[in-house]
Design a protein around this motif. Structure first.
Motif, PDB file in Angstrom:
ATOM      1  N   UNK A 121      14.958  14.988 -16.854  1.00 34.14           N
ATOM      2  CA  UNK A 121      14.854  13.526 -16.724  1.00 34.14           C
ATOM      3  C   UNK A 121      15.729  12.854 -17.775  1.00 34.14           C
ATOM      4  N   UNK A 122      15.960  11.565 -17.615  1.00 33.07           N
ATOM      5  CA  UNK A 122      16.598  10.845 -18.711  1.00 33.07           C
ATOM      6  C   UNK A 122      15.625   9.820 -19.287  1.00 33.07           C
ATOM      7  N   UNK A 123      15.976   9.232 -20.418  1.00 29.41           N
ATOM      8  CA  UNK A 123      15.015   8.416 -21.159  1.00 29.41           C
ATOM      9  C   UNK A 123      14.608   7.146 -20.430  1.00 29.41           C
ATOM     10  N   UNK A 129      12.644   3.651 -14.542  1.00 30.13           N
ATOM     11  CA  UNK A 129      13.966   3.466 -13.938  1.00 30.13           C
ATOM     12  C   UNK A 129      14.855   4.675 -14.183  1.00 30.13           C
ATOM     13  N   UNK A 130      14.235   5.826 -14.383  1.00 33.67           N
ATOM     14  CA  UNK A 130      15.002   7.024 -14.685  1.00 33.67           C
ATOM     15  C   UNK A 130      15.417   7.783 -13.443  1.00 33.67           C
ATOM     16  N   UNK A 131      16.113   8.862 -13.672  1.00 31.28           N
ATOM     17  CA  UNK A 131      16.418   9.808 -12.608  1.00 31.28           C
ATOM     18  C   UNK A 131      16.121  11.189 -13.166  1.00 31.28           C
ATOM     19  N   UNK A 132      15.476  12.018 -12.351  1.00 28.12           N
ATOM     20  CA  UNK A 132      15.099  13.362 -12.766  1.00 28.12           C
ATOM     21  C   UNK A 132      15.630  14.361 -11.763  1.00 28.12           C
ATOM     22  N   UNK A 155       8.264   7.713 -12.112  1.00 26.16           N
ATOM     23  CA  UNK A 155       9.170   7.406 -13.211  1.00 26.16           C
ATOM     24  C   UNK A 155      10.567   7.009 -12.755  1.00 26.16           C
ATOM     25  N   UNK A 156      10.814   7.051 -11.427  1.00 24.49           N
ATOM     26  CA  UNK A 156      12.131   6.714 -10.916  1.00 24.49           C
ATOM     27  C   UNK A 156      12.553   7.647  -9.802  1.00 24.49           C
ATOM     28  N   UNK A 157      13.836   7.876  -9.687  1.00 24.09           N
ATOM     29  CA  UNK A 157      14.406   8.702  -8.615  1.00 24.09           C
ATOM     30  C   UNK A 157      14.252  10.174  -8.968  1.00 24.09           C
TER      31      UNK A 157
END
Length: 275
Positions: A121-123, A129-132, A155-157
């Motif tokens: 994942x990113x922060x 609004x992250x992408x994992x 947490x996002x995409x």
């Protein structure tokens, strides 16, 4: 959540664990369903203080009864933690590895019966609004991947990629927010130099990036289409783009990503013992 929440155990409570917990709590994941264990205790205690999660005094307390064990320790500490996990983890649990530069095969060697899914994942998961990127390990099937996906979807995409691409995911997506932040910093600095206050300069630069992302992700535009929307022939945007091209922006970014991948691959060779 309309169903019984998965019980999550974070082993290691540093930056990415904190970002995930922040996003999960914001997405209404119950704090009582999240527990943390960290080597010194400080990280787990910080999560409990800020988000109401549970502090576990031992690795056994953290892992016991958890549906998903999220391993978020430093790569250099991973071998030791895996050895300690070996008698504790079960085939009914899903191990999600957030460890940089460790492939799923290395986990399978120590925990052959525990399905492992690697995640990058990113922060931006901290603000949903992250992408994992996920990749399943040798013992992980469709259901295990579904469980891991359920953890990251709030947490996002979420994307599934081949493990051979995960080091590049780490460099492009994982490190991406820092690279983009440096660009925002430079754009903001340029605005300050022209008389804007630091607050206004920062807002102008950050919204430029935020809006560009929305045009691409929500508006479905390709980067070149965004450029075409802004840059008229002979105009100020075209002049600015020429300078970036002359200074080698694309080459600089390629080199930055290459450096990140090279470092990650070096760690990977060290972790697996390969030449």
């Amino acid at each position: 959540m309309n169903h019984e929440p998965l019980q999550l155990a974070f082993v290691g409570c540093g930056r990415i664990a904190r970002a995930m917990v922040s996003g999960l709590i914001a997405a209404n994941w119950p704090p009582a369903a999240i527990r943390g264990f960290s080597k010194t205790g400080a990280g787990a205690e910080g999560l409990a203080r800020d988000y109401g999660t549970t502090v576990c005094p031992s690795l056994q307390d953290a892992v016991g009864g958890a549906d998903v064990v999220l391993l978020a320790v430093h790569p250099h500490d991973t071998a030791q933690v895996l050895a300690e996990l070996a008698p504790l983890a079960t085939a009914q649990q899903v191990l999600v590895s957030l460890v940089a530069s460790w492939q799923t095969g290395a986990f399978a060697d120590v925990l052959p019966d525990t399905p492992c899914v690697r995640a990058v994942p990113n922060v931006a998961v901290a603000v949903n609004s992250g992408v994992t990127a996920l990749c399943p390990g040798p013992a992980a099937g469709r259901e295990h991947l579904r469980v891991a996906t359920a953890v990251f979807e709030p947490l996002g995409r979420v994307l599934t990629v081949d493990e051979s691409l995960m080091e590049s995911v780490s460099a492009v997506s994982g490190a991406g927010p820092a690279l983009v932040a440096r660009f925002v910093e430079a754009l903001s600095s340029s605005a300050e130099a022209r008389g804007f206050t630091p607050e206004t300069a920062s807002e102008l630069a950050a919204y430029a990036v935020h809006g560009t992302g929305s045009l691409m992700l929500k508006g479905g535009l390709a980067p070149e289409e965004v450029v075409d929307l802004v840059a008229s022939p002979g105009g100020m945007t075209e002049a600015a783009l020429h300078v970036l091209a002359e200074r080698g922006l694309e080459d600089a970014v390629h080199s930055a990503v290459d450096a990140a991948v090279k470092l990650s691959l070096g760690r990977l060779r060290g972790a697996t013992g390969t030449a």
